[in-house]
Design a protein around this motif. Structure first.
Motif, PDB file in Angstrom:
ATOM      1  N   PRO A 180       0.843  -1.199   0.000  1.00 62.40           N
ATOM      2  CA  PRO A 180       0.000   0.000   0.000  1.00 62.40           C
ATOM      3  C   PRO A 180       0.878   1.248   0.000  1.00 62.40           C
ATOM      4  O   PRO A 180       2.029   1.200   0.456  1.00 62.40           O
ATOM      5  N   PRO A 181       0.356   2.373  -0.493  1.00 64.25           N
ATOM      6  CA  PRO A 181       1.181   3.584  -0.622  1.00 64.25           C
ATOM      7  C   PRO A 181       1.893   4.001   0.664  1.00 64.25           C
ATOM      8  O   PRO A 181       3.056   4.405   0.630  1.00 64.25           O
ATOM      9  N   VAL A 182       1.209   3.896   1.804  1.00 55.51           N
ATOM     10  CA  VAL A 182       1.821   4.333   3.062  1.00 55.51           C
ATOM     11  C   VAL A 182       3.020   3.450   3.406  1.00 55.51           C
ATOM     12  O   VAL A 182       4.096   3.949   3.766  1.00 55.51           O
ATOM     13  N   LEU A 183       2.847   2.133   3.292  1.00 56.12           N
ATOM     14  CA  LEU A 183       3.947   1.225   3.608  1.00 56.12           C
ATOM     15  C   LEU A 183       5.074   1.340   2.587  1.00 56.12           C
ATOM     16  O   LEU A 183       6.251   1.202   2.930  1.00 56.12           O
ATOM     17  N   GLU A 184       4.724   1.608   1.339  1.00 50.46           N
ATOM     18  CA  GLU A 184       5.762   1.784   0.329  1.00 50.46           C
ATOM     19  C   GLU A 184       6.613   3.014   0.640  1.00 50.46           C
ATOM     20  O   GLU A 184       7.842   2.987   0.535  1.00 50.46           O
ATOM     21  N   THR A 185       5.958   4.095   1.042  1.00 53.13           N
ATOM     22  CA  THR A 185       6.692   5.308   1.411  1.00 53.13           C
ATOM     23  C   THR A 185       7.596   5.056   2.599  1.00 53.13           C
ATOM     24  O   THR A 185       8.766   5.472   2.624  1.00 53.13           O
ATOM     25  N   PHE A 186       7.073   4.342   3.605  1.00 54.40           N
ATOM     26  CA  PHE A 186       7.868   4.027   4.797  1.00 54.40           C
ATOM     27  C   PHE A 186       9.084   3.178   4.411  1.00 54.40           C
ATOM     28  O   PHE A 186      10.195   3.410   4.903  1.00 54.40           O
ATOM     29  N   THR A 187       8.872   2.211   3.532  1.00 55.48           N
ATOM     30  CA  THR A 187       9.970   1.336   3.116  1.00 55.48           C
ATOM     31  C   THR A 187      11.049   2.118   2.390  1.00 55.48           C
ATOM     32  O   THR A 187      12.243   1.886   2.582  1.00 55.48           O
ATOM     33  N   ARG A 188      10.642   3.067   1.559  1.00 57.25           N
ATOM     34  CA  ARG A 188      11.617   3.845   0.791  1.00 57.25           C
ATOM     35  C   ARG A 188      12.400   4.826   1.661  1.00 57.25           C
ATOM     36  O   ARG A 188      13.393   5.402   1.211  1.00 57.25           O
ATOM     37  N   LEU A 189      11.975   5.019   2.899  1.00 59.43           N
ATOM     38  CA  LEU A 189      12.732   5.843   3.839  1.00 59.43           C
ATOM     39  C   LEU A 189      13.789   5.030   4.568  1.00 59.43           C
ATOM     40  O   LEU A 189      14.603   5.587   5.308  1.00 59.43           O
ATOM     41  N   ASN A 190      13.770   3.725   4.372  1.00 57.86           N
ATOM     42  CA  ASN A 190      14.692   2.814   5.046  1.00 57.86           C
ATOM     43  C   ASN A 190      15.926   2.622   4.164  1.00 57.86           C
ATOM     44  O   ASN A 190      15.840   2.051   3.074  1.00 57.86           O
ATOM     45  N   PRO A 191      17.103   3.073   4.593  1.00 54.26           N
ATOM     46  CA  PRO A 191      18.304   2.917   3.760  1.00 54.26           C
ATOM     47  C   PRO A 191      18.615   1.466   3.396  1.00 54.26           C
ATOM     48  O   PRO A 191      19.188   1.203   2.336  1.00 54.26           O
ATOM     49  N   ILE A 192      18.227   0.518   4.256  1.00 50.19           N
ATOM     50  CA  ILE A 192      18.510  -0.881   3.963  1.00 50.19           C
ATOM     51  C   ILE A 192      17.735  -1.339   2.731  1.00 50.19           C
ATOM     52  O   ILE A 192      18.180  -2.241   2.001  1.00 50.19           O
ATOM     53  N   PHE A 193      16.573  -0.717   2.474  1.00 45.76           N
ATOM     54  CA  PHE A 193      15.836  -1.043   1.250  1.00 45.76           C
ATOM     55  C   PHE A 193      16.710  -0.830   0.022  1.00 45.76           C
ATOM     56  O   PHE A 193      16.713  -1.643  -0.910  1.00 45.76           O
ATOM     57  N   TYR A 194      17.466   0.265   0.007  1.00 47.63           N
ATOM     58  CA  TYR A 194      18.295   0.580  -1.152  1.00 47.63           C
ATOM     59  C   TYR A 194      19.491  -0.370  -1.248  1.00 47.63           C
ATOM     60  O   TYR A 194      19.979  -0.642  -2.348  1.00 47.63           O
ATOM     61  N   LEU A 195      19.949  -0.887  -0.107  1.00 49.26           N
ATOM     62  CA  LEU A 195      21.001  -1.897  -0.141  1.00 49.26           C
ATOM     63  C   LEU A 195      20.481  -3.197  -0.755  1.00 49.26           C
ATOM     64  O   LEU A 195      21.130  -3.799  -1.622  1.00 49.26           O
ATOM     65  N   ILE A 196      19.309  -3.632  -0.307  1.00 53.20           N
ATOM     66  CA  ILE A 196      18.697  -4.846  -0.848  1.00 53.20           C
ATOM     67  C   ILE A 196      18.414  -4.666  -2.332  1.00 53.20           C
ATOM     68  O   ILE A 196      18.721  -5.534  -3.161  1.00 53.20           O
ATOM     69  N   ASP A 197      17.824  -3.522  -2.675  1.00 56.13           N
ATOM     70  CA  ASP A 197      17.443  -3.261  -4.056  1.00 56.13           C
ATOM     71  C   ASP A 197      18.684  -3.157  -4.956  1.00 56.13           C
ATOM     72  O   ASP A 197      18.686  -3.647  -6.090  1.00 56.13           O
ATOM     73  N   GLY A 198      19.734  -2.530  -4.451  1.00 59.11           N
ATOM     74  CA  GLY A 198      20.967  -2.423  -5.223  1.00 59.11           C
ATOM     75  C   GLY A 198      21.625  -3.768  -5.445  1.00 59.11           C
ATOM     76  O   GLY A 198      22.135  -4.056  -6.538  1.00 59.11           O
ATOM     77  N   ALA A 199      21.622  -4.610  -4.412  1.00 63.37           N
ATOM     78  CA  ALA A 199      22.177  -5.957  -4.564  1.00 63.37           C
ATOM     79  C   ALA A 199      21.362  -6.759  -5.573  1.00 63.37           C
ATOM     80  O   ALA A 199      21.918  -7.525  -6.375  1.00 63.37           O
TER      81      ALA A 199
END
Length: 266
Positions: free
Chosen positions: A205-224
């Motif tokens: 959902p949009p709210v959880l997606e926004t919260f996830t994108r504020l988490n730097p670890i998301f970008y580590l997982i996504d980059g890997a």
């Protein structure tokens, strides 16, 4: 005969020998117990993949155009990297404080930044060793190669730096093992699991997606994930900028804590 004034630094702008010695010590800490620090993460990653594949893999459709097990593998790899990098730096500091020998690290002529970098070297090295072992395992068992080797190396290294710096901060703050356990259970683990490891954020959902994108670890997982299988939820350049900025902030915070002796000096 001229006498050298007390307090004058005699090792140049950077104490390379001292930095190398500290980094070597931190690397030796996990190498000598490799079955616990290197083999165990490989087994854990394999169990994660096997259980998810048996439980939901056959019934789960493709995610972002790739089979679910291939989508899951890079996240499992990065989780192992960040957990081990965090464990290496945090445990080193907490054990030294509990055993009362932290003074042996603080007394040598090492600047605060050199201390931070020495600890980070151990965390990053352990993360890279774990990532290499899991990558070989993924290639041998699932046939998953590395689509973008440079991106994969960059994000794995940044993952080691990011959680290694978090580990330094947590190790300085914690005076007992139960305090470290609380930090791990209530901060590090939730951030790691709520980072898109097991799902695409596009399904949230949009709210959880926004919260996830504020988490730097998301970008580590996504980059890997981009580095290994070539797909991602976000632009890898954005992830690189976010994680690099977060690493700089954490390294500065760790440097400031060591420079002031926060919870290190009585």
């Amino acid at each position: 005969m001229n006498q050298v004034e007390m307090g004058v630094r005699r090792f140049g702008r950077v104490n390379w020998l001292g930095l190398y010695t500290l980094a070597s010590r931190e690397i030796s800490r996990f190498v000598v117990v490799w079955t616990q620090t290197l083999l165990a993460p490989l087994v854990t990653a394999g169990l994660f993949l096997m259980i998810f594949n048996i439980a939901i893999g056959p019934r789960r459709g493709d995610v972002m155009g790739v089979p679910f097990i291939e989508f899951l593998a890079p996240g499992i790899l990065m989780m192992a990297v960040i957990q081990n990098s965090f464990a290496n730096t945090s445990s080193s500091l907490v054990i030294s404080k509990v055993q009362g020998n932290i003074v042996d690290t603080l007394m040598p002529p090492l600047a605060p930044l050199e201390l931070v970098l020495g600890y980070l070297a151990g965390g990053v090295a352990r993360g890279l060793f774990v990532a290499s072992a899991i990558s070989v395992g993924l290639w041998l068992t699932l046939g998953i190669g590395i689509s973008h080797p440079v991106w994969a190396l960059v994000f794995v290294t940044l993952g080691g730096v990011f959680l290694g710096a978090v580990g330094v901060i947590a190790g300085i703050f914690a005076n007992k093992f139960d305090q470290m356990a609380a930090i791990t259970n209530f901060i590090v683990t939730p951030l790691a699991f709520l980072s898109g490891t097991f799902y695409s954020v596009q399904a949230l959902p949009p709210v959880l997606e926004t919260f996830t994108r504020l988490n730097p670890i998301f970008y580590l997982i996504d980059g890997a994930r981009f580095g290994l299988i070539g797909v991602s939820d976000s632009n890898p350049w954005l992830g690189l900028a976010v994680v690099s900025g977060a690493c700089a902030v954490l390294i500065f915070a760790a440097w400031q804590m060591i420079r002031t002796g926060y919870r290190l000096k009585t």
